[in-house]
Design a protein around this motif. Structure first.
Motif, PDB file in Angstrom:
ATOM      1  N   LEU A   1     127.880 109.384  29.195  1.00 29.57           N
ATOM      2  CA  LEU A   1     128.945 108.511  29.663  1.00 29.57           C
ATOM      3  C   LEU A   1     129.797 108.053  28.487  1.00 29.57           C
ATOM      4  N   GLY A   2     131.101 107.946  28.726  1.00 29.49           N
ATOM      5  CA  GLY A   2     132.008 107.422  27.708  1.00 29.49           C
ATOM      6  C   GLY A   2     132.765 108.464  26.923  1.00 29.49           C
ATOM      7  N   LEU A   3     132.718 109.738  27.391  1.00 33.14           N
ATOM      8  CA  LEU A   3     133.409 110.806  26.671  1.00 33.14           C
ATOM      9  C   LEU A   3     134.906 110.513  26.577  1.00 33.14           C
ATOM     10  N   GLN A   4     135.464 110.731  25.406  1.00 31.23           N
ATOM     11  CA  GLN A   4     136.867 110.413  25.158  1.00 31.23           C
ATOM     12  C   GLN A   4     137.749 111.655  25.173  1.00 31.23           C
ATOM     13  N   SER A   5     138.944 111.492  25.729  1.00 36.35           N
ATOM     14  CA  SER A   5     139.953 112.546  25.589  1.00 36.35           C
ATOM     15  C   SER A   5     140.371 112.642  24.130  1.00 36.35           C
ATOM     16  N   PHE A   6     140.687 113.855  23.706  1.00 39.42           N
ATOM     17  CA  PHE A   6     141.156 114.144  22.350  1.00 39.42           C
ATOM     18  C   PHE A   6     140.088 113.869  21.292  1.00 39.42           C
ATOM     19  N   ALA A   7     138.811 113.884  21.735  1.00 40.89           N
ATOM     20  CA  ALA A   7     137.702 113.745  20.800  1.00 40.89           C
ATOM     21  C   ALA A   7     136.704 114.889  20.990  1.00 40.89           C
ATOM     22  N   ASN A   8     137.057 115.860  21.850  1.00 44.55           N
ATOM     23  CA  ASN A   8     136.188 116.983  22.164  1.00 44.55           C
ATOM     24  C   ASN A   8     137.039 118.245  22.271  1.00 44.55           C
ATOM     25  N   SER A   9     136.429 119.371  22.624  1.00 44.34           N
ATOM     26  CA  SER A   9     137.192 120.617  22.693  1.00 44.34           C
ATOM     27  C   SER A   9     136.878 121.364  23.981  1.00 44.34           C
ATOM     28  N   PRO A  10     137.793 122.228  24.445  1.00 45.83           N
ATOM     29  CA  PRO A  10     137.538 122.986  25.679  1.00 45.83           C
ATOM     30  C   PRO A  10     136.368 123.953  25.554  1.00 45.83           C
TER      31      PRO A  10
ATOM     32  N   GLU B   1     129.516  99.128  34.542  1.00 45.36           N
ATOM     33  CA  GLU B   1     128.125  98.706  34.698  1.00 45.36           C
ATOM     34  C   GLU B   1     127.492  99.305  35.958  1.00 45.36           C
ATOM     35  N   LYS B   2     128.236  99.378  37.039  1.00 39.23           N
ATOM     36  CA  LYS B   2     127.695 100.007  38.245  1.00 39.23           C
ATOM     37  C   LYS B   2     127.453 101.485  38.003  1.00 39.23           C
ATOM     38  N   ARG B   3     128.405 102.137  37.334  1.00 36.78           N
ATOM     39  CA  ARG B   3     128.252 103.576  37.079  1.00 36.78           C
ATOM     40  C   ARG B   3     127.040 103.831  36.184  1.00 36.78           C
ATOM     41  N   PHE B   4     126.876 103.007  35.163  1.00 33.35           N
ATOM     42  CA  PHE B   4     125.736 103.167  34.266  1.00 33.35           C
ATOM     43  C   PHE B   4     124.429 102.976  35.036  1.00 33.35           C
ATOM     44  N   SER B   5     124.362 101.932  35.842  1.00 30.72           N
ATOM     45  CA  SER B   5     123.167 101.646  36.633  1.00 30.72           C
ATOM     46  C   SER B   5     122.860 102.790  37.594  1.00 30.72           C
ATOM     47  N   ASP B   6     123.884 103.301  38.257  1.00 27.56           N
ATOM     48  CA  ASP B   6     123.685 104.390  39.220  1.00 27.56           C
ATOM     49  C   ASP B   6     123.211 105.663  38.527  1.00 27.56           C
ATOM     50  N   GLU B   7     123.816 105.984  37.386  1.00 34.83           N
ATOM     51  CA  GLU B   7     123.441 107.206  36.674  1.00 34.83           C
ATOM     52  C   GLU B   7     122.026 107.086  36.108  1.00 34.83           C
ATOM     53  N   LEU B   8     121.655 105.902  35.640  1.00 37.72           N
ATOM     54  CA  LEU B   8     120.302 105.681  35.133  1.00 37.72           C
ATOM     55  C   LEU B   8     119.286 105.887  36.253  1.00 37.72           C
ATOM     56  N   ALA B   9     119.562 105.319  37.420  1.00 34.52           N
ATOM     57  CA  ALA B   9     118.647 105.457  38.560  1.00 34.52           C
ATOM     58  C   ALA B   9     118.536 106.912  39.007  1.00 34.52           C
ATOM     59  N   SER B  10     119.656 107.621  39.050  1.00 36.96           N
ATOM     60  CA  SER B  10     119.655 109.021  39.470  1.00 36.96           C
ATOM     61  C   SER B  10     118.862 109.881  38.491  1.00 36.96           C
TER      62      SER B  10
END
Length: 305
Positions: free
Chosen positions: A175-184, A207-216
């Protein structure tokens, strides 16, 4: 860093952390096993090996009273094993050093650069006897960290290394990937492995997304290793992180994430990485890392694991 005075009614987290000596027979029973892992082999050269000392020093700015939850951090909860003998180019040396930590408690690893994550997760799996396909990796990070392994392990390829070691791509949640900080090219490789990185733009309710992804993730693995790369923070509040970009997370968001991870019984380790104290003149980034340390600690204190 100078501190104004000592007050018996305001105990410091730094003193609390040093209460249990690592040669104390009770040390292996502590619920938190803390160690510095001063790996420093970064794509952007720096001095992340100095970060464990900076984070420990910043803990002197924190008390043991969790005001929000109205609870105090109990004594003799943690033991600090100091900085471990590690080798950024030799995974087995670092894994062996980490495997000396007790499996009874959760681990907090003070990096070092993100090269800590691969040996950290592998040592955790071996210490507990888990097969890598049943290990989950949860990251907060601006980067995919799946660069090629041609030059050996470094801070740009721990996730690729772990997948090639046997961790399933679908069990890596980023989570938290940034545009223009990675490559195709690297994004395509991640997709081929079954990874579904979540960009900063996709997290309207972090916070909801983090909680949901952790649970999954917890539903499909036996143990989770939490990699908290401090460059997921907005660059304005993380001057010590060369990889931080504008538009990152806030310190409060990463603090809350660290607490949620600490509470969860399947999260058995967290690392704090990618801080270069020589770029942190006011100590603000180390201070945020120390705050995350305290939040994970508070969560672990009430975790049923």
């Amino acid at each position: 860093m100078s501190l104004p005075h000592e007050d018996a009614h305001w105990p410091r987290a730094s003193a609390w952390l040093s209460e249990v000596a690592n040669d104390d027979p009770q040390a292996r029973l502590c619920r938190l096993q803390v160690a510095g892992v001063p790996i420093n082999r970064s794509v952007t050269p720096g001095h992340c090996d100095q970060a464990p000392a900076a984070i420990r020093a910043a803990l002197a700015r924190f008390s043991l009273w969790d005001f929000a939850q109205r609870q105090a951090i109990p004594g003799r909860l943690a033991v600090d094993h100091g900085d471990l003998p590690v080798d950024a180019t030799d995974l087995e040396t670092t894994i062996t050093a980490l495997q000396r930590l007790s499996p009874i408690g959760k681990w907090i690893l003070l990096g070092g650069d993100n090269g800590v994550t691969r040996p950290g997760a592998m040592a955790l799996a071996r210490r507990h006897g888990f097969e890598l396909p049943r290990v989950g990796i949860l990251t907060l990070d601006a980067h995919l960290d799946v660069r090629h392994l041609n030059d050996g392990p470094h801070n740009g390829n721990p996730i690729r290394g772990l997948i090639e070691d046997g961790v399933r791509g679908r069990n890596v949640v980023q989570l938290g990937l940034q545009s223009f900080a990675n490559s195709p090219d690297y994004a395509a490789w991640a997709k081929e492995q079954g990874m579904e990185p979540i960009t900063m733009d996709a997290m309207t309710d972090f916070e909801k997304r983090f909680s949901d992804e952790l649970a999954s993730l917890a539903a499909r693995v036996d143990v989770i290793y939490f990699n908290l790369d401090m460059d997921v923070l907005d660059a304005a509040v993380a001057p010590a992180c060369p990889g931080a970009r504008p538009g990152g997370l806030t310190p409060l968001q990463v603090r809350h994430a660290a607490r949620m991870a600490g509470v969860h019984p399947k999260v058995r380790a967290m690392d704090l990485v990618e801080i270069d104290p020589t770029r942190d003149p006011a100590g603000i980034t180390a201070l945020t890392a120390a705050a995350c340390f305290m939040e994970f600690t508070a969560g672990s204190a009430i975790s049923d694991f």
